[in-house]
Design a protein around this motif. Structure first.
Motif, PDB file in Angstrom:
ATOM      1  N   ASP A  29       0.821  -1.217   0.000  1.00 44.04           N
ATOM      2  CA  ASP A  29       0.000   0.000   0.000  1.00 44.04           C
ATOM      3  C   ASP A  29       0.851   1.260   0.000  1.00 44.04           C
ATOM      4  N   GLY A  30       2.170   1.088  -0.136  1.00 47.53           N
ATOM      5  CA  GLY A  30       3.075   2.232  -0.061  1.00 47.53           C
ATOM      6  C   GLY A  30       3.184   3.019  -1.348  1.00 47.53           C
ATOM      7  N   ILE A  31       4.212   3.862  -1.368  1.00 48.69           N
ATOM      8  CA  ILE A  31       4.475   4.736  -2.519  1.00 48.69           C
ATOM      9  C   ILE A  31       5.832   4.376  -3.099  1.00 48.69           C
ATOM     10  N   ALA A  32       5.922   4.374  -4.414  1.00 46.85           N
ATOM     11  CA  ALA A  32       7.197   4.150  -5.094  1.00 46.85           C
ATOM     12  C   ALA A  32       7.514   5.357  -5.962  1.00 46.85           C
ATOM     13  N   ILE A  33       8.760   5.451  -6.314  1.00 42.38           N
ATOM     14  CA  ILE A  33       9.207   6.583  -7.132  1.00 42.38           C
ATOM     15  C   ILE A  33      10.151   6.052  -8.208  1.00 42.38           C
ATOM     16  N   ASN A  34      10.171   6.700  -9.340  1.00 43.55           N
ATOM     17  CA  ASN A  34      11.146   6.311 -10.363  1.00 43.55           C
ATOM     18  C   ASN A  34      11.590   7.515 -11.155  1.00 43.55           C
ATOM     19  N   ALA A  35      12.817   7.426 -11.662  1.00 44.23           N
ATOM     20  CA  ALA A  35      13.368   8.497 -12.484  1.00 44.23           C
ATOM     21  C   ALA A  35      13.297   8.061 -13.938  1.00 44.23           C
ATOM     22  N   LEU A  36      12.682   8.882 -14.751  1.00 44.23           N
ATOM     23  CA  LEU A  36      12.520   8.607 -16.176  1.00 44.23           C
ATOM     24  C   LEU A  36      13.508   9.452 -16.966  1.00 44.23           C
ATOM     25  N   SER A  37      14.335   8.796 -17.778  1.00 47.26           N
ATOM     26  CA  SER A  37      15.287   9.534 -18.616  1.00 47.26           C
ATOM     27  C   SER A  37      14.802   9.642 -20.050  1.00 47.26           C
ATOM     28  N   GLY A  38      13.837   8.788 -20.422  1.00 47.14           N
ATOM     29  CA  GLY A  38      13.367   8.754 -21.799  1.00 47.14           C
ATOM     30  C   GLY A  38      13.978   7.623 -22.595  1.00 47.14           C
ATOM     31  N   GLY A  39      14.987   6.952 -22.007  1.00 48.27           N
ATOM     32  CA  GLY A  39      15.593   5.807 -22.660  1.00 48.27           C
ATOM     33  C   GLY A  39      14.673   4.597 -22.606  1.00 48.27           C
ATOM     34  N   VAL A  40      15.034   3.560 -23.352  1.00 47.04           N
ATOM     35  CA  VAL A  40      14.198   2.368 -23.449  1.00 47.04           C
ATOM     36  C   VAL A  40      13.987   1.713 -22.081  1.00 47.04           C
ATOM     37  N   ASP A  41      15.052   1.560 -21.308  1.00 45.14           N
ATOM     38  CA  ASP A  41      14.969   0.863 -20.023  1.00 45.14           C
ATOM     39  C   ASP A  41      14.086   1.609 -19.026  1.00 45.14           C
ATOM     40  N   SER A  42      14.349   2.893 -18.842  1.00 43.20           N
ATOM     41  CA  SER A  42      13.568   3.657 -17.865  1.00 43.20           C
ATOM     42  C   SER A  42      12.116   3.822 -18.331  1.00 43.20           C
ATOM     43  N   GLY A  49       5.574   0.202 -13.686  1.00 46.33           N
ATOM     44  CA  GLY A  49       5.200   0.791 -12.401  1.00 46.33           C
ATOM     45  C   GLY A  49       3.846   1.470 -12.455  1.00 46.33           C
ATOM     46  N   HIS A  50       3.567   2.133 -13.569  1.00 43.22           N
ATOM     47  CA  HIS A  50       2.286   2.817 -13.734  1.00 43.22           C
ATOM     48  C   HIS A  50       1.140   1.800 -13.743  1.00 43.22           C
ATOM     49  N   LYS A  51       1.355   0.675 -14.438  1.00 41.08           N
ATOM     50  CA  LYS A  51       0.336  -0.372 -14.481  1.00 41.08           C
ATOM     51  C   LYS A  51       0.111  -0.982 -13.096  1.00 41.08           C
ATOM     52  N   ALA A  52       1.181  -1.117 -12.337  1.00 41.63           N
ATOM     53  CA  ALA A  52       1.092  -1.750 -11.025  1.00 41.63           C
ATOM     54  C   ALA A  52       0.525  -0.828  -9.953  1.00 41.63           C
ATOM     55  N   LEU A  53       0.921   0.437  -9.981  1.00 42.16           N
ATOM     56  CA  LEU A  53       0.648   1.327  -8.845  1.00 42.16           C
ATOM     57  C   LEU A  53      -0.232   2.529  -9.170  1.00 42.16           C
TER      58      LEU A  53
END
Length: 320
Positions: A29-42, A49-53
């Motif tokens: 039930d927590g919060i996650a964070i991610n850094a998006l660079s625009g590359g394929v991996d991120s 993560g968006h689909k999951a949370l």
């Protein structure tokens, strides 16, 4: 030991379902964070993560001053179309200050790692109350780091570093069993347009990895302009990766009909599948000539352009 999922073994739909469930279970039930660079991996990690949370994932674009021209705006716009809100965090001054005076490539990577994870991300995590970071580490990142080829900024466990102890949060790595070709397949299955999942690889340390010697605003601008030209001219070339590298030494050349002692740009263009092995792309001479003319005429201070024809790893000549 990480069990690799090869391209032949990969079932994209099943992989996405499994990783979405794993992220849900880990974060709860927590919060996650991610850094998006625009590359394929991120990009892949962001969508998983968006689909999951959903809204319990905070996605940020760290404006470190080391990216391509206009990258932040392009990334935010493209993900907005996919229903993902991306927040831009301006941290240019912090990264440039951390890189000041450093010339060793591995020390530059370490400075970027510490600034990103401990200072900038540490601050954001505390503000958000997030306990988890979603990260796009792939198997090639781990291989190169463990083998001592180069220290990838996003590899920790394999070096005996506990992210929770070092930075204050847990790291979730959904893509760590895949290589670049597998990540592209997952991105396609996630619904990304081809121009996003077919993007050429871009290093985590960004343009700092493509500057030999100290990273300054002036040298970044030279590399950024040269990168824009290279990517524009080679965008239709079916190569794995292409780049412009700014050398530290100055060389003799001609500008405006006069002898000039200026900068040198090295061009690299690779044919590869997963970056572990690569060979130089056989570019037409007319293309190389165009690249040289565009860069020397449009990038201030550059008087010389070279093309690297070495293989990765370096090839050996057998004794006759």
């Amino acid at each position: 030991m990480i069990k690799e999922i090869t391209l032949k073994e990969l079932n994209s739909g099943r992989f996405i379902e499994e990783k979405v469930n794993e992220i849900k279970a880990a974060v709860g039930d927590g919060i996650a964070i991610n850094a998006l660079s625009g590359g394929v991996d991120s990009s892949a990690v962001t969508m998983l993560g968006h689909k999951a949370l959903g809204k319990r994932l905070r996605t940020v674009f760290i404006q470190n001053g080391l990216m391509r021209e206009g990258e932040a705006e392009k990334v935010v716009s493209s993900f907005h179309k996919l229903g993902v809100n991306v927040e831009i965090i301006d941290a240019k001054k912090e990264f440039l200050a951390a890189l000041k005076g450093i010339t060793d490539p591995e020390m530059k990577r370490e400075a970027i790692t510490q600034t990103f994870y401990k200072k900038v991300f540490g601050r954001i995590v505390k503000e958000s109350s997030a306990k988890y970071l979603l990260q796009g580490t792939i198997l090639t990142d781990v291989d190169e780091t463990v083998a001592g080829i180069k220290r990838q900024h996003n590899v920790f466990a394999q070096l005996g570093i506990d992210p929770k102890e070092a930075f204050g949060y847990h790291i979730i790595e959904p893509l760590i069993q895949l290589r670049k070709d597998g990540v592209r397949m997952v991105c396609k299955a996630l619904g990304f347009p081809a121009e996003q999942f077919d993007r050429i690889p871009f290093p985590g340390p960004a343009l700092a990895a493509r500057i030999i010697g100290e990273v300054t605003e002036e040298r970044l601008e030279v590399t950024r302009k040269a990168t824009t030209i290279v990517e524009s001219i080679l965008k239709d070339i079916k190569a794995f990766q292409y780049m412009a590298i700014l050398h530290e030494d100055r060389v003799t050349g001609m500008r405006d009909g006069k002898r000039d002692f200026g900068l040198q740009i090295e061009l690299r263009c690779w044919d590869s599948v997963d970056a572990r092995e690569a060979s130089p792309t056989n570019l037409p001479y007319a293309t190389l000539k165009k690249l040289g003319a565009e860069i020397t005429s449009k990038v201030p201070g550059v008087v010389s352009v070279t093309y690297n024809i070495a293989t990765k790893p370096p090839s050996t000549i057998e004794a006759v």
